[in-house]
Enzyme design. Structure first.
Site: not given
Ligand code: AR6
Length: 177
Positions: A11, A33-34, A121-122
């Site tokens: 993203i 992603v954060d 959240s996934t």
């Molecule tokens: N681009 C697009 N999607 C992504 C990327 C990227 N570069 N990297 C990961 N994803 P997550 P959550 C996807 O874990 O579950 C953090 O520590 C990933 O494959 O990023 O909402 C925050 O600070 C998944 O499908 O977020 C919170 O503490 C989606 O993004 C916690 O994680 C969400 O995965 C939030 O957890």
């Protein structure tokens, strides 16, 4: 005419007026992603998050805040806090819907024309992917009907599994409210 695109990729590399971040309540960054958004966007984003925290404290689950986008190919980052999956009986579905609705409130307020969403959240929060996709797609489609400015919504899936789930839902018209 509104357009929903399902894209597999990172993203932080896809230009859009706003990029949605799957943040946590502290707004201080994290993994997934954060982490990718803060790394690619630079320190300006964290500085603005810190200012927001100083003003209003934590960003509650289901809520969202907006900052600039630093070095990202975007004008804004919308930091949305999705729920941590705890078995499904702790209002997780409502809170996920609320996170997407909170993004659309900001999209309307800032008259944003294009936005990219990750699968909130996934990942680290372990929300089941199929249910999350049904909720997000239904909420996005409803919100598009009430929004005059948005032209493009990118559903950016890092994982092919999420891309396949969205594609199937869109092709079969199976999005649920
Ligand atoms: N681009 C697009 N999607 C992504 C990327 C990227 N570069 N990297 C990961 N994803 P997550 P959550 C996807 O874990 O579950 C953090 O520590 C990933 O494959 O990023 O909402 C925050 O600070 C998944 O499908 O977020 C919170 O503490 C989606 O993004 C916690 O994680 C969400 O995965 C939030 O957890």
């Amino acid at each position: 005419m509104n357009k929903i695109n399902v894209i597999q990729g990172d993203i932080t590399k896809i230009p859009a007026e706003a990029i949605v971040n799957a943040a946590n309540s502290s707004l201080f960054g994290g993994g997934g992603v954060d982490g990718a958004i803060h790394r690619a966007g630079g320190s300006l984003i964290l500085d603005e998050c810190r200012e927001i925290r100083n003003r209003q404290g934590n960003c509650n689950t289901g809520c969202a805040v907006i900052t600039g986008a630093g070095n990202l190919p975007a004008k804004y980052v919308i930091h949305a806090v999705g729920p941590h999956w705890r078995g499904g009986k702790h209002q997780e579905a409502e809170l996920l819907k609320s996170a997407y609705l909170s993004c659309f409130k900001l999209i309307s307020e800032y008259q944003i024309t294009s936005v990219s969403f990750p699968n909130i959240s996934t990942g680290i929060y372990h929300f089941p992917k199929q249910l999350a996709a049904e909720i997000s797609l239904a909420t996005i489609i409803d919100s598009l009907g009430e929004n005059d400015t948005i032209e493009t919504v990118n559903l950016v899936c890092y994982e092919k599994e999420n891309q396949d789930i969205y594609s199937l839902l869109i092709n079969n018209g199976l999005a649920k409210g």
